[in-house]
Design an enzyme around this catalytic site. Structure first.
Site, PDB file in Angstrom:
ATOM      1  N   ARG A  82       1.485  -1.221   0.350  1.00  0.00           N
ATOM      2  CA  ARG A  82       2.436  -1.130  -0.757  1.00  0.00           C
ATOM      3  C   ARG A  82       2.225  -2.269  -1.750  1.00  0.00           C
ATOM      4  O   ARG A  82       2.353  -2.088  -2.962  1.00  0.00           O
ATOM      5  CB  ARG A  82       3.871  -1.120  -0.225  1.00  0.00           C
ATOM      6  N   LYS A 184       7.194  -2.552  -5.733  1.00  0.00           N
ATOM      7  CA  LYS A 184       8.170  -3.600  -5.373  1.00  0.00           C
ATOM      8  C   LYS A 184       7.971  -4.807  -6.300  1.00  0.00           C
ATOM      9  O   LYS A 184       7.487  -5.876  -5.909  1.00  0.00           O
ATOM     10  CB  LYS A 184       8.018  -3.980  -3.903  1.00  0.00           C
ATOM     11  N   GLU A 220      18.058   5.961  -5.639  1.00  0.00           N
ATOM     12  CA  GLU A 220      18.236   4.991  -4.560  1.00  0.00           C
ATOM     13  C   GLU A 220      19.285   3.978  -4.962  1.00  0.00           C
ATOM     14  O   GLU A 220      19.968   4.137  -5.979  1.00  0.00           O
ATOM     15  CB  GLU A 220      16.908   4.308  -4.221  1.00  0.00           C
TER      16      GLU A 220
END
Length: 341
Positions: A82, A184, A220
């Site tokens: 990620r 992220k 989210e």
């Protein structure tokens, strides 16, 4: 190694400086060998790209003491992958996956005295991060970067157990359409700070963000993915290009299918559907699953049938199974657990 004299059972979810952290620098087109160091301070130019243009990304994962006394990490290879995606999107150099996994292990091993004992409810939280470190005044990517990992022992995210949360539908967007919602990046979390502070001021635990393009679909929260359970026990998770691909959510989906034999759907979830679900949870590294009992949409309350006193039945099974895998009580799928010691 003798453990530090820490009241493990009363740790909060907060930073505590530990003995060692890992640092590697990128300069002239390559990463140096990297090293464990003792100094917790970061020294950079006042004009560093990270300070001017927020060129930074990060990860979060944990190390655990299992029931049989091993110290382990959970799926750190996925954190590495990620971070590769985050770095590419932010025009940062990729820190190699194998080096990432190895650096995580080195940091855990070097700070073994801070790894909480089994049964304490506490864990060792690890924060890998990367940032543009050289001076940049024009709007462009940095040329030099620093990759670091520090760790800190933390208690349960929710002291006294995970009580169902009350959340609100936010008027703010977490990410832009076609933006950086699926990586992220630090800037995504900066976007959520005002929204979470104002939610807390109004008595809510968290925000539900809708899709930034149509504001009709569930995305989210500021730091976790949603997981819903239908009245016939089907697990449903929202799918979108602007949702961060949570490692915990992906693990829970596997657990639901392969361990609990549940049907799972990863698809667009329209907000109009939420009133028909039986259970709702927020899933992420910090708390694994946080149950949601009530969702408030501008004064209109949606009360989940699972209630405001405890986790729903299916959510609890998912939580118990995944934490059982992490703590060594349940056999893990191949490759999920890396034994450090």
């Amino acid at each position: 190694m003798e453990k530090k004299n820490i009241d493990w059972g009363n740790l909060g979810f907060a930073y505590m400086e530990t003995d060692k952290r890992y640092v590697s620098n990128y300069k002239n087109g390559e990463w140096d060998e990297g090293a464990l160091i003792s100094d917790a301070a970061v020294t950079i130019s006042e004009c560093a790209c990270v300070l001017q243009y927020a060129q930074t990304c990060f990860e979060g994962l944990k190390a655990y003491t299992t029931e049989d006394g091993h110290i382990v990490t959970f799926r750190s290879d996925l954190n590495a992958e990620r971070m590769v995606s985050s770095a590419k999107r932010l025009e940062m150099p990729v820190f190699p996956k194998e080096r990432f996994v190895d650096a995580v292990a080195k940091v855990v091993e070097a700070n073994e005295a801070y790894v909480p004992p089994f049964g304490s409810g506490a864990t060792l939280y690890l924060r890998p991060y990367m940032f543009g470190s050289n001076a940049v005044i024009g709007v462009k990517p940095a040329d030099e970067f620093q990759f670091r990992i520090f760790c800190t022992p933390v208690g349960p995210y929710f002291k006294g157990g995970a009580k169902p949360l009350t959340i609100r539908v936010s008027d703010f967007d977490r990410a832009a359409p076609c933006g950086t919602g699926d990586i992220k990046a630090g800037l995504n979390y900066a976007m959520s700070l005002h929204a979470i502070v104002s939610a807390h001021q109004e008595g809510y635990d968290e925000n539900m963000y809708l899709d930034p393009k149509t504001r009709t679909k569930v995305e989210e929260t500021g730091g976790a993915n949603f997981l819903f359970v239908t009245k016939d026990n089907k697990v449903v998770t929202p799918k979108s290009d602007s949702i961060l691909p949570s490692i915990t959510r992906r693990s829970l989906i596997y657990v639901a299918k392969e361990y609990l034999g549940l049907e799972v759907e990863e698809r667009e979830v329209f907000f109009d559907e939420v009133k028909d679900f039986a259970e709702c949870g927020l899933c992420g590294t910090a708390a694994v699953i946080s149950p949601v009992g009530k969702i408030v949409d501008h004064g209109r309350e949606i009360c989940l049938p699972s209630g405001m006193t405890e986790m729903g039945t299916v959510t609890k099974k998912l939580y118990d199974t995944l934490t059982g895998i992490q703590m060594g009580r349940i056999e893990a799928p191949e490759g999920w657990i890396k034994i450090i010691k």
